[in-house]
Design a protein around this motif. Structure first.
Motif, PDB file in Angstrom:
ATOM      1  N   LYS A  28       0.832  -1.206   0.000  1.00 43.90           N
ATOM      2  CA  LYS A  28       0.000   0.000   0.000  1.00 43.90           C
ATOM      3  C   LYS A  28       0.870   1.261   0.000  1.00 43.90           C
ATOM      4  O   LYS A  28       0.585   2.215  -0.722  1.00 43.90           O
ATOM      5  CB  LYS A  28      -0.920   0.005   1.218  1.00 43.90           C
ATOM      6  N   TYR A  29       1.909   1.266   0.824  1.00 47.08           N
ATOM      7  CA  TYR A  29       2.761   2.446   0.956  1.00 47.08           C
ATOM      8  C   TYR A  29       3.541   2.719  -0.330  1.00 47.08           C
ATOM      9  O   TYR A  29       3.616   3.860  -0.776  1.00 47.08           O
ATOM     10  CB  TYR A  29       3.718   2.268   2.132  1.00 47.08           C
ATOM     11  N   LEU A  30       4.113   1.676  -0.919  1.00 42.33           N
ATOM     12  CA  LEU A  30       4.891   1.872  -2.138  1.00 42.33           C
ATOM     13  C   LEU A  30       4.019   2.289  -3.318  1.00 42.33           C
ATOM     14  O   LEU A  30       4.484   2.927  -4.248  1.00 42.33           O
ATOM     15  CB  LEU A  30       5.693   0.614  -2.478  1.00 42.33           C
ATOM     16  N   ARG A  31       2.760   1.934  -3.273  1.00 40.98           N
ATOM     17  CA  ARG A  31       1.833   2.330  -4.338  1.00 40.98           C
ATOM     18  C   ARG A  31       1.518   3.832  -4.226  1.00 40.98           C
ATOM     19  O   ARG A  31       1.513   4.551  -5.207  1.00 40.98           O
ATOM     20  CB  ARG A  31       0.544   1.519  -4.278  1.00 40.98           C
ATOM     21  N   LYS A  32       1.254   4.303  -3.013  1.00 44.20           N
ATOM     22  CA  LYS A  32       0.885   5.713  -2.824  1.00 44.20           C
ATOM     23  C   LYS A  32       1.179   6.102  -1.374  1.00 44.20           C
ATOM     24  O   LYS A  32       0.298   6.039  -0.514  1.00 44.20           O
ATOM     25  CB  LYS A  32      -0.586   5.918  -3.173  1.00 44.20           C
ATOM     26  N   PRO A  33       2.420   6.504  -1.107  1.00 44.75           N
ATOM     27  CA  PRO A  33       2.853   6.767   0.272  1.00 44.75           C
ATOM     28  C   PRO A  33       1.952   7.718   1.056  1.00 44.75           C
ATOM     29  O   PRO A  33       1.628   7.461   2.217  1.00 44.75           O
ATOM     30  CB  PRO A  33       4.248   7.367   0.094  1.00 44.75           C
ATOM     31  N   LYS A  34       1.514   8.781   0.448  1.00 48.41           N
ATOM     32  CA  LYS A  34       0.729   9.781   1.178  1.00 48.41           C
ATOM     33  C   LYS A  34      -0.680   9.300   1.512  1.00 48.41           C
ATOM     34  O   LYS A  34      -1.340   9.886   2.367  1.00 48.41           O
ATOM     35  CB  LYS A  34       0.698  11.087   0.411  1.00 48.41           C
ATOM     36  N   ASP A  35      -1.139   8.235   0.870  1.00 50.00           N
ATOM     37  CA  ASP A  35      -2.426   7.642   1.254  1.00 50.00           C
ATOM     38  C   ASP A  35      -2.289   6.847   2.551  1.00 50.00           C
ATOM     39  O   ASP A  35      -3.246   6.731   3.306  1.00 50.00           O
ATOM     40  CB  ASP A  35      -2.965   6.719   0.162  1.00 50.00           C
ATOM     41  N   VAL A  36      -1.115   6.288   2.792  1.00 50.91           N
ATOM     42  CA  VAL A  36      -0.889   5.473   3.987  1.00 50.91           C
ATOM     43  C   VAL A  36      -0.439   6.347   5.155  1.00 50.91           C
ATOM     44  O   VAL A  36      -0.902   6.176   6.282  1.00 50.91           O
ATOM     45  CB  VAL A  36       0.138   4.356   3.705  1.00 50.91           C
ATOM     46  N   VAL A  37       0.467   7.271   4.887  1.00 47.86           N
ATOM     47  CA  VAL A  37       0.966   8.179   5.926  1.00 47.86           C
ATOM     48  C   VAL A  37       0.859   9.610   5.395  1.00 47.86           C
ATOM     49  O   VAL A  37       1.808  10.151   4.828  1.00 47.86           O
ATOM     50  CB  VAL A  37       2.427   7.841   6.324  1.00 47.86           C
ATOM     51  N   PRO A  38      -0.320  10.213   5.570  1.00 45.49           N
ATOM     52  CA  PRO A  38      -0.457  11.601   5.136  1.00 45.49           C
ATOM     53  C   PRO A  38       0.576  12.479   5.848  1.00 45.49           C
ATOM     54  O   PRO A  38       0.906  12.242   7.004  1.00 45.49           O
ATOM     55  CB  PRO A  38      -1.881  11.977   5.571  1.00 45.49           C
ATOM     56  N   LYS A  39       1.100  13.429   5.159  1.00 45.50           N
ATOM     57  CA  LYS A  39       2.095  14.373   5.682  1.00 45.50           C
ATOM     58  C   LYS A  39       3.460  13.736   5.930  1.00 45.50           C
ATOM     59  O   LYS A  39       4.288  14.300   6.629  1.00 45.50           O
ATOM     60  CB  LYS A  39       1.594  15.079   6.935  1.00 45.50           C
ATOM     61  N   THR A  40       3.698  12.540   5.349  1.00 43.57           N
ATOM     62  CA  THR A  40       5.040  11.976   5.404  1.00 43.57           C
ATOM     63  C   THR A  40       5.966  12.918   4.643  1.00 43.57           C
ATOM     64  O   THR A  40       5.541  13.601   3.719  1.00 43.57           O
ATOM     65  CB  THR A  40       5.099  10.565   4.793  1.00 43.57           C
ATOM     66  N   LYS A  41       7.236  12.939   5.041  1.00 47.45           N
ATOM     67  CA  LYS A  41       8.144  13.810   4.300  1.00 47.45           C
ATOM     68  C   LYS A  41       8.729  13.133   3.067  1.00 47.45           C
ATOM     69  O   LYS A  41       9.454  13.750   2.303  1.00 47.45           O
ATOM     70  CB  LYS A  41       9.236  14.384   5.211  1.00 47.45           C
ATOM     71  N   MET A  42       8.373  11.876   2.833  1.00 51.68           N
ATOM     72  CA  MET A  42       8.824  11.195   1.625  1.00 51.68           C
ATOM     73  C   MET A  42       8.101  11.797   0.420  1.00 51.68           C
ATOM     74  O   MET A  42       6.875  11.787   0.351  1.00 51.68           O
ATOM     75  CB  MET A  42       8.569   9.689   1.696  1.00 51.68           C
ATOM     76  N   ALA A  43       8.879  12.323  -0.514  1.00 51.13           N
ATOM     77  CA  ALA A  43       8.316  13.026  -1.667  1.00 51.13           C
ATOM     78  C   ALA A  43       7.950  12.100  -2.820  1.00 51.13           C
ATOM     79  O   ALA A  43       7.267  12.512  -3.746  1.00 51.13           O
ATOM     80  CB  ALA A  43       9.301  14.090  -2.157  1.00 51.13           C
ATOM     81  N   PHE A  44       8.401  10.850  -2.797  1.00 50.76           N
ATOM     82  CA  PHE A  44       8.165   9.909  -3.884  1.00 50.76           C
ATOM     83  C   PHE A  44       6.668   9.661  -4.056  1.00 50.76           C
ATOM     84  O   PHE A  44       5.957   9.380  -3.091  1.00 50.76           O
ATOM     85  CB  PHE A  44       8.903   8.598  -3.580  1.00 50.76           C
ATOM     86  N   ALA A  45       6.189   9.755  -5.284  1.00 52.56           N
ATOM     87  CA  ALA A  45       4.759   9.608  -5.568  1.00 52.56           C
ATOM     88  C   ALA A  45       4.279   8.162  -5.482  1.00 52.56           C
ATOM     89  O   ALA A  45       3.107   7.909  -5.215  1.00 52.56           O
ATOM     90  CB  ALA A  45       4.438  10.166  -6.942  1.00 52.56           C
ATOM     91  N   GLY A  46       5.170   7.204  -5.710  1.00 53.46           N
ATOM     92  CA  GLY A  46       4.784   5.800  -5.628  1.00 53.46           C
ATOM     93  C   GLY A  46       5.084   5.037  -6.901  1.00 53.46           C
ATOM     94  O   GLY A  46       5.396   5.625  -7.937  1.00 53.46           O
ATOM     95  N   LEU A  47       4.997   3.731  -6.806  1.00 56.89           N
ATOM     96  CA  LEU A  47       5.193   2.837  -7.948  1.00 56.89           C
ATOM     97  C   LEU A  47       3.828   2.477  -8.515  1.00 56.89           C
ATOM     98  O   LEU A  47       2.898   2.201  -7.761  1.00 56.89           O
ATOM     99  CB  LEU A  47       5.939   1.569  -7.514  1.00 56.89           C
ATOM    100  N   LYS A  48       3.710   2.465  -9.811  1.00 55.28           N
ATOM    101  CA  LYS A  48       2.421   2.226 -10.446  1.00 55.28           C
ATOM    102  C   LYS A  48       2.118   0.752 -10.695  1.00 55.28           C
ATOM    103  O   LYS A  48       0.974   0.342 -10.664  1.00 55.28           O
ATOM    104  CB  LYS A  48       2.350   2.995 -11.757  1.00 55.28           C
ATOM    105  N   LYS A  49       3.143  -0.056 -10.934  1.00 55.04           N
ATOM    106  CA  LYS A  49       2.929  -1.453 -11.320  1.00 55.04           C
ATOM    107  C   LYS A  49       3.009  -2.374 -10.104  1.00 55.04           C
ATOM    108  O   LYS A  49       3.978  -2.355  -9.345  1.00 55.04           O
ATOM    109  CB  LYS A  49       3.974  -1.891 -12.330  1.00 55.04           C
ATOM    110  N   ASP A  50       1.980  -3.231  -9.957  1.00 57.43           N
ATOM    111  CA  ASP A  50       1.966  -4.207  -8.859  1.00 57.43           C
ATOM    112  C   ASP A  50       3.191  -5.109  -8.907  1.00 57.43           C
ATOM    113  O   ASP A  50       3.743  -5.464  -7.866  1.00 57.43           O
ATOM    114  CB  ASP A  50       0.696  -5.059  -8.925  1.00 57.43           C
ATOM    115  N   GLU A  51       3.618  -5.473 -10.102  1.00 54.15           N
ATOM    116  CA  GLU A  51       4.781  -6.335 -10.267  1.00 54.15           C
ATOM    117  C   GLU A  51       6.040  -5.657  -9.715  1.00 54.15           C
ATOM    118  O   GLU A  51       6.849  -6.291  -9.034  1.00 54.15           O
ATOM    119  CB  GLU A  51       4.980  -6.692 -11.737  1.00 54.15           C
ATOM    120  N   ASP A  52       6.206  -4.374  -9.979  1.00 54.85           N
ATOM    121  CA  ASP A  52       7.365  -3.640  -9.461  1.00 54.85           C
ATOM    122  C   ASP A  52       7.344  -3.594  -7.937  1.00 54.85           C
ATOM    123  O   ASP A  52       8.367  -3.764  -7.279  1.00 54.85           O
ATOM    124  CB  ASP A  52       7.402  -2.213 -10.017  1.00 54.85           C
ATOM    125  N   ILE A  53       6.176  -3.369  -7.373  1.00 61.83           N
ATOM    126  CA  ILE A  53       6.038  -3.318  -5.920  1.00 61.83           C
ATOM    127  C   ILE A  53       6.407  -4.661  -5.311  1.00 61.83           C
ATOM    128  O   ILE A  53       7.194  -4.732  -4.354  1.00 61.83           O
ATOM    129  CB  ILE A  53       4.609  -2.893  -5.525  1.00 61.83           C
TER     130      ILE A  53
END
Length: 126
Positions: A89-114
Protein backbone atom coordinates in the motif's frame (compact mmCIF):
# COMPACT_ATOMS: atom_id res chain seq x y z
CA UNK A 1 -18.74 -35.45 -16.62
CA UNK A 2 -15.28 -35.45 -18.24
CA UNK A 3 -15.64 -31.73 -18.79
CA UNK A 4 -15.99 -31.15 -15.03
CA UNK A 5 -13.13 -33.55 -14.28
CA UNK A 6 -10.86 -31.30 -16.37
CA UNK A 7 -12.44 -27.97 -15.44
CA UNK A 8 -12.26 -28.39 -11.66
CA UNK A 9 -8.49 -28.97 -11.43
CA UNK A 10 -7.84 -26.09 -13.83
CA UNK A 11 -10.06 -23.79 -11.77
CA UNK A 12 -8.33 -24.79 -8.54
CA UNK A 13 -4.88 -24.31 -10.07
CA UNK A 14 -5.81 -20.83 -11.31
CA UNK A 15 -7.31 -19.83 -7.97
CA UNK A 16 -4.27 -21.02 -6.05
CA UNK A 17 -1.88 -19.19 -8.33
CA UNK A 18 -3.73 -15.90 -8.55
CA UNK A 19 -3.53 -14.89 -4.89
CA UNK A 20 -0.22 -13.06 -5.05
CA UNK A 21 2.28 -11.90 -7.59
CA UNK A 22 5.50 -13.82 -7.95
CA UNK A 23 8.36 -11.88 -6.43
CA UNK A 24 11.73 -11.51 -8.16
CA UNK A 25 14.46 -9.91 -6.02
CA UNK A 26 16.71 -9.38 -9.05
CA UNK A 27 14.06 -7.34 -10.80
CA UNK A 28 13.33 -5.63 -7.49
CA UNK A 29 16.94 -4.50 -7.31
CA UNK A 30 16.50 -2.81 -10.69
CA UNK A 31 13.31 -1.06 -9.55
CA UNK A 32 15.04 -0.07 -6.28
CA UNK A 33 17.37 2.10 -8.37
CA UNK A 34 14.53 4.66 -8.22
CA UNK A 35 14.90 4.66 -4.43
CA UNK A 36 18.70 4.79 -4.17
CA UNK A 37 18.96 8.57 -4.14
CA UNK A 38 17.36 8.51 -0.68
CA UNK A 39 17.59 4.95 0.69
CA UNK A 40 20.04 2.10 1.22
CA UNK A 41 18.79 -1.45 1.70
CA UNK A 42 21.96 -3.52 2.08
CA UNK A 43 23.63 -1.63 4.93
CA UNK A 44 22.55 0.18 8.06
CA UNK A 45 23.23 3.70 6.81
CA UNK A 46 20.73 6.51 6.72
CA UNK A 47 20.73 8.87 3.77
CA UNK A 48 18.05 11.44 2.99
CA UNK A 49 15.68 8.64 4.00
CA UNK A 50 16.21 5.92 6.60
CA UNK A 51 18.10 2.72 5.91
CA UNK A 52 15.75 0.00 4.71
CA UNK A 53 17.96 -2.81 6.00
CA UNK A 54 15.72 -4.83 8.30
CA UNK A 55 12.60 -2.90 7.29
CA UNK A 56 10.37 -6.00 7.08
CA UNK A 57 8.81 -6.37 10.52
CA UNK A 58 9.97 -2.93 11.69
CA UNK A 59 7.51 -0.52 13.25
CA UNK A 60 7.19 2.60 11.11
CA UNK A 61 9.19 5.60 12.27
CA UNK A 62 11.56 3.70 14.53
CA UNK A 63 14.91 3.27 12.77
CA UNK A 64 17.67 4.58 15.03
CA UNK A 65 19.37 7.87 14.30
CA UNK A 66 16.86 8.99 11.69
CA UNK A 67 14.72 12.10 12.08
CA UNK A 68 11.25 10.97 11.00
CA UNK A 69 8.32 13.26 10.34
CA UNK A 70 5.77 13.48 13.16
CA UNK A 71 3.32 11.76 10.79
CA UNK A 72 5.57 8.69 10.39
CA UNK A 73 6.25 8.53 14.14
CA UNK A 74 2.50 8.72 14.78
CA UNK A 75 1.84 5.97 12.22
CA UNK A 76 4.26 3.69 14.06
CA UNK A 77 2.83 4.60 17.44
CA UNK A 78 -0.59 3.70 16.05
CA UNK A 79 0.61 0.23 15.03
CA UNK A 80 1.94 0.53 11.47
CA UNK A 81 4.46 -2.28 10.95
CA UNK A 82 6.13 -2.87 7.59
CA UNK A 83 5.13 -6.17 5.99
CA UNK A 84 4.05 -7.27 2.52
CA UNK A 85 0.59 -5.75 2.86
CA UNK A 86 1.57 -2.42 4.39
CA UNK A 87 4.58 -1.95 2.11
CA UNK A 88 2.44 -2.74 -0.93
CA UNK A 89 0.00 0.00 0.00
CA UNK A 90 2.76 2.45 0.96
CA UNK A 91 4.89 1.87 -2.14
CA UNK A 92 1.83 2.33 -4.34
CA UNK A 93 0.89 5.71 -2.82
CA UNK A 94 2.85 6.77 0.27
CA UNK A 95 0.73 9.78 1.18
CA UNK A 96 -2.43 7.64 1.25
CA UNK A 97 -0.89 5.47 3.99
CA UNK A 98 0.97 8.18 5.93
CA UNK A 99 -0.46 11.60 5.14
CA UNK A 100 2.09 14.37 5.68
CA UNK A 101 5.04 11.98 5.40
CA UNK A 102 8.14 13.81 4.30
CA UNK A 103 8.82 11.19 1.63
CA UNK A 104 8.32 13.03 -1.67
CA UNK A 105 8.17 9.91 -3.88
CA UNK A 106 4.76 9.61 -5.57
CA UNK A 107 4.78 5.80 -5.63
CA UNK A 108 5.19 2.84 -7.95
CA UNK A 109 2.42 2.23 -10.45
CA UNK A 110 2.93 -1.45 -11.32
CA UNK A 111 1.97 -4.21 -8.86
CA UNK A 112 4.78 -6.33 -10.27
CA UNK A 113 7.36 -3.64 -9.46
CA UNK A 114 6.04 -3.32 -5.92
CA UNK A 115 6.17 -7.09 -5.34
CA UNK A 116 9.70 -7.23 -6.72
CA UNK A 117 10.96 -4.36 -4.56
CA UNK A 118 9.51 -6.09 -1.50
CA UNK A 119 11.33 -9.29 -2.50
CA UNK A 120 14.54 -7.27 -2.80
CA UNK A 121 14.05 -5.70 0.63
CA UNK A 122 13.36 -9.10 2.19
CA UNK A 123 16.91 -10.20 1.38
CA UNK A 124 18.17 -7.59 3.87
CA UNK A 125 15.51 -8.10 6.53
CA UNK A 126 16.36 -11.54 7.84
Amino acid sequence: MRFFAVLLPMTLAFAAGSGALAQDAGKGQQVFNKCKACHVADEDTNKVGPSLKGVIGRTAGTHADYSYSPAMKDAGANGLVWNDETLTKYLRKPKDVVPKTKMAFAGLKKDEDIANVIAYLKQFSQ
